[in-house]
Design a protein around this motif. Sequence first.
Motif, PDB file in Angstrom:
ATOM      1  N   GLY A  37       0.824  -1.295   0.171  1.00 31.15           N
ATOM      2  CA  GLY A  37       0.119  -0.036  -0.039  1.00 31.15           C
ATOM      3  C   GLY A  37       0.866   1.310   0.133  1.00 31.15           C
ATOM      4  O   GLY A  37       0.422   2.247  -0.943  1.00 31.15           O
ATOM      5  N   LEU A  38       2.012   1.250   0.793  1.00 28.01           N
ATOM      6  CA  LEU A  38       2.531   2.355   0.906  1.00 28.01           C
ATOM      7  C   LEU A  38       3.429   2.627  -0.332  1.00 28.01           C
ATOM      8  O   LEU A  38       3.623   3.704  -0.816  1.00 28.01           O
ATOM      9  N   SER A  39       3.955   1.492  -1.105  1.00 23.78           N
ATOM     10  CA  SER A  39       4.584   1.547  -2.364  1.00 23.78           C
ATOM     11  C   SER A  39       3.594   2.110  -3.357  1.00 23.78           C
ATOM     12  O   SER A  39       4.098   3.286  -4.213  1.00 23.78           O
ATOM     13  N   TYR A  41       1.163   4.050  -2.992  1.00 22.96           N
ATOM     14  CA  TYR A  41       0.534   5.367  -2.767  1.00 22.96           C
ATOM     15  C   TYR A  41       2.002   6.294  -2.942  1.00 22.96           C
ATOM     16  O   TYR A  41       2.043   7.467  -3.712  1.00 22.96           O
ATOM     17  N   LEU A  42       3.112   5.960  -2.973  1.00 29.00           N
ATOM     18  CA  LEU A  42       4.332   6.667  -3.202  1.00 29.00           C
ATOM     19  C   LEU A  42       4.455   6.687  -4.888  1.00 29.00           C
ATOM     20  O   LEU A  42       4.814   7.565  -5.279  1.00 29.00           O
ATOM     21  N   LEU A  44       1.842   6.752  -6.979  1.00 28.38           N
ATOM     22  CA  LEU A  44       0.918   7.743  -7.369  1.00 28.38           C
ATOM     23  C   LEU A  44       1.410   9.378  -6.960  1.00 28.38           C
ATOM     24  O   LEU A  44       1.108  10.251  -7.636  1.00 28.38           O
ATOM     25  N   MET A  45       2.313   9.380  -5.904  1.00 26.02           N
ATOM     26  CA  MET A  45       2.700  10.637  -5.447  1.00 26.02           C
ATOM     27  C   MET A  45       3.714  11.160  -6.665  1.00 26.02           C
ATOM     28  O   MET A  45       3.703  12.416  -7.076  1.00 26.02           O
ATOM     29  N   GLU A  48       2.228  12.228  -9.579  1.00 21.85           N
ATOM     30  CA  GLU A  48       1.562  13.501  -9.737  1.00 21.85           C
ATOM     31  C   GLU A  48       2.621  14.678  -9.864  1.00 21.85           C
ATOM     32  O   GLU A  48       2.238  15.702 -10.384  1.00 21.85           O
TER      33      GLU A  48
END
Length: 211
Positions: A37-39, A41-42, A44-45, A48
């Motif tokens: 999940g953290l990977s 999210y990273l 996607l960041m 962006e």
Amino acid sequence: MTLNVLLMVYWIVLLAQAAPWGALIVGVALFALILVGLSFYLFLMIKEVRLNQRQANFVDSVTHELKSPIASLKLYLQTLEMRPVSDEQRGKFYRVMDQELERLDHLITQLLEVGRIDAIGEQSDPESIFIDSMLRRCGQAACAHHQRDEVETLDYDIHPAVLEARPLVVETVFRNLLDNAIKYAGDPPRIGVTVRVTDRGRVVTRISDNG
């Protein structure tokens, strides 16, 4: 991410002391899910951030491009106002001014749509671009911008070539290259424009100056 890793390891160690196998399996599974999940999210960041950078580059590019047609229009209007010109010259001036206005309108439209695009020109479909006519049009605009005679400034050596691409992107590249070539060339500027088609069908364009 570091805090989550430490908490998960600590949690696994504590539970493993009470119920070794079950706690260890559950802890490792949850630990793996959190890392995934953290990977994500990273990822996607980062995506962006890159999108914002591309949009910022697009705005910078269009802002720079807006100056060229405005300067060209101003130059031709001042010329028509300051001295009499022949009907042939006046007709040529009007044609160039019409092209510059069309280009300006296109650029403003692109700028207004910047919030809805992921990359330069992606909202337009690729078209068949005749490199010869586009380069000559860009060269004419660059010479007008710098008040240089096109015949004395540009030396074309272009083999016939058609490129499938988005016109705005290609034209922006060529206009910037020719504008900078004249700007930073020697005095008087001499710009060479060559186009070749390789055996693999690639179109190779070279723009060189004497500066």
